[in-house]
Design a protein around this motif. Sequence first.
Motif, mmCIF file in Angstrom:
data_model
loop_
_atom_site.group_PDB
_atom_site.id
_atom_site.type_symbol
_atom_site.label_atom_id
_atom_site.label_comp_id
_atom_site.label_asym_id
_atom_site.label_seq_id
_atom_site.Cartn_x
_atom_site.Cartn_y
_atom_site.Cartn_z
ATOM 1 N N ARG A 119 53.194 32.618 37.946
ATOM 2 C CA ARG A 119 52.970 31.280 38.203
ATOM 3 C C ARG A 119 51.373 30.876 38.324
ATOM 4 N NH1 ARG A 119 54.103 28.919 44.420
ATOM 5 N NH2 ARG A 119 53.200 26.797 43.953
ATOM 6 N N ILE A 120 50.931 29.875 37.524
ATOM 7 C CA ILE A 120 49.739 29.604 37.420
ATOM 8 C C ILE A 120 49.417 28.341 38.095
ATOM 9 C CG2 ILE A 120 47.796 28.883 35.659
ATOM 10 C CD1 ILE A 120 49.860 30.321 33.629
ATOM 11 N N GLU B 225 51.355 30.821 27.829
ATOM 12 C CA GLU B 225 51.214 29.619 28.473
ATOM 13 C C GLU B 225 49.989 29.974 29.222
ATOM 14 O OE1 GLU B 225 52.896 27.056 32.463
ATOM 15 O OE2 GLU B 225 53.965 28.599 31.500
ATOM 16 N N LEU B 226 49.438 30.843 29.557
ATOM 17 C CA LEU B 226 48.308 31.267 30.392
ATOM 18 C C LEU B 226 47.084 31.193 29.310
ATOM 19 C CD1 LEU B 226 46.226 32.146 32.767
ATOM 20 C CD2 LEU B 226 46.860 34.288 32.372
ATOM 21 N N LYS C 66 49.603 45.817 28.333
ATOM 22 C CA LYS C 66 48.496 45.708 27.678
ATOM 23 C C LYS C 66 48.069 44.364 27.384
ATOM 24 C CE LYS C 66 47.454 49.978 27.539
ATOM 25 N NZ LYS C 66 46.116 50.273 28.152
ATOM 26 N N ASP C 67 48.969 43.403 26.931
ATOM 27 C CA ASP C 67 48.529 41.911 26.651
ATOM 28 C C ASP C 67 47.964 41.410 27.882
ATOM 29 O OD1 ASP C 67 49.845 42.146 24.198
ATOM 30 O OD2 ASP C 67 51.840 41.455 24.844
ATOM 31 N N GLY C 68 48.305 41.554 29.060
ATOM 32 C CA GLY C 68 47.805 40.921 30.075
ATOM 33 C C GLY C 68 46.141 41.504 30.272
ATOM 34 N N GLU C 69 46.053 42.502 29.937
ATOM 35 C CA GLU C 69 44.598 43.330 30.007
ATOM 36 C C GLU C 69 43.816 42.546 28.991
ATOM 37 O OE1 GLU C 69 44.439 47.242 29.353
ATOM 38 O OE2 GLU C 69 45.870 47.747 30.970
ATOM 39 N N GLN C 70 44.319 42.171 27.904
ATOM 40 C CA GLN C 70 43.616 41.410 26.773
ATOM 41 C C GLN C 70 43.033 39.994 27.218
ATOM 42 O OE1 GLN C 70 42.069 42.883 23.971
ATOM 43 N NE2 GLN C 70 43.091 44.568 25.129
ATOM 44 N N VAL C 71 44.033 39.367 27.861
ATOM 45 C CA VAL C 71 43.748 37.956 28.499
ATOM 46 C C VAL C 71 42.792 38.134 29.436
ATOM 47 C CG1 VAL C 71 44.684 36.038 29.854
ATOM 48 C CG2 VAL C 71 46.226 37.093 28.169
#
Length: 103
Positions: A3-4, A28-29, A57-62
Amino acid sequence: MLRITVTETASEQRWILQGRLTGSPIEELIISWRANRRCPPSQRRVVDLNEITSIDKDGEQVLLMMIQDGAKFEATGLYTKHLLETLSAQKIPGQDSERDCSK
């Protein structure tokens, strides 16, 4: 699920992220973050991670992208704080973008 919530005042653009910073919701983020990169010089960008339950890992890149864009973070979890410190150390000196809203 992620949720954003984005709120804005004259001095701050606040991103409240809740849930999992993993998988396809990250797209989306990224799209929302890039669409809101331009902001007044007096406006800080704050990302609240207090209700994030997991980060892949993808979240870390974001998060690294957000750090490089000059975002400030709020986090209470020990792992999340450690992760942010680790990612901040990876930031390339002098790479603050002109989109940095914290200046």
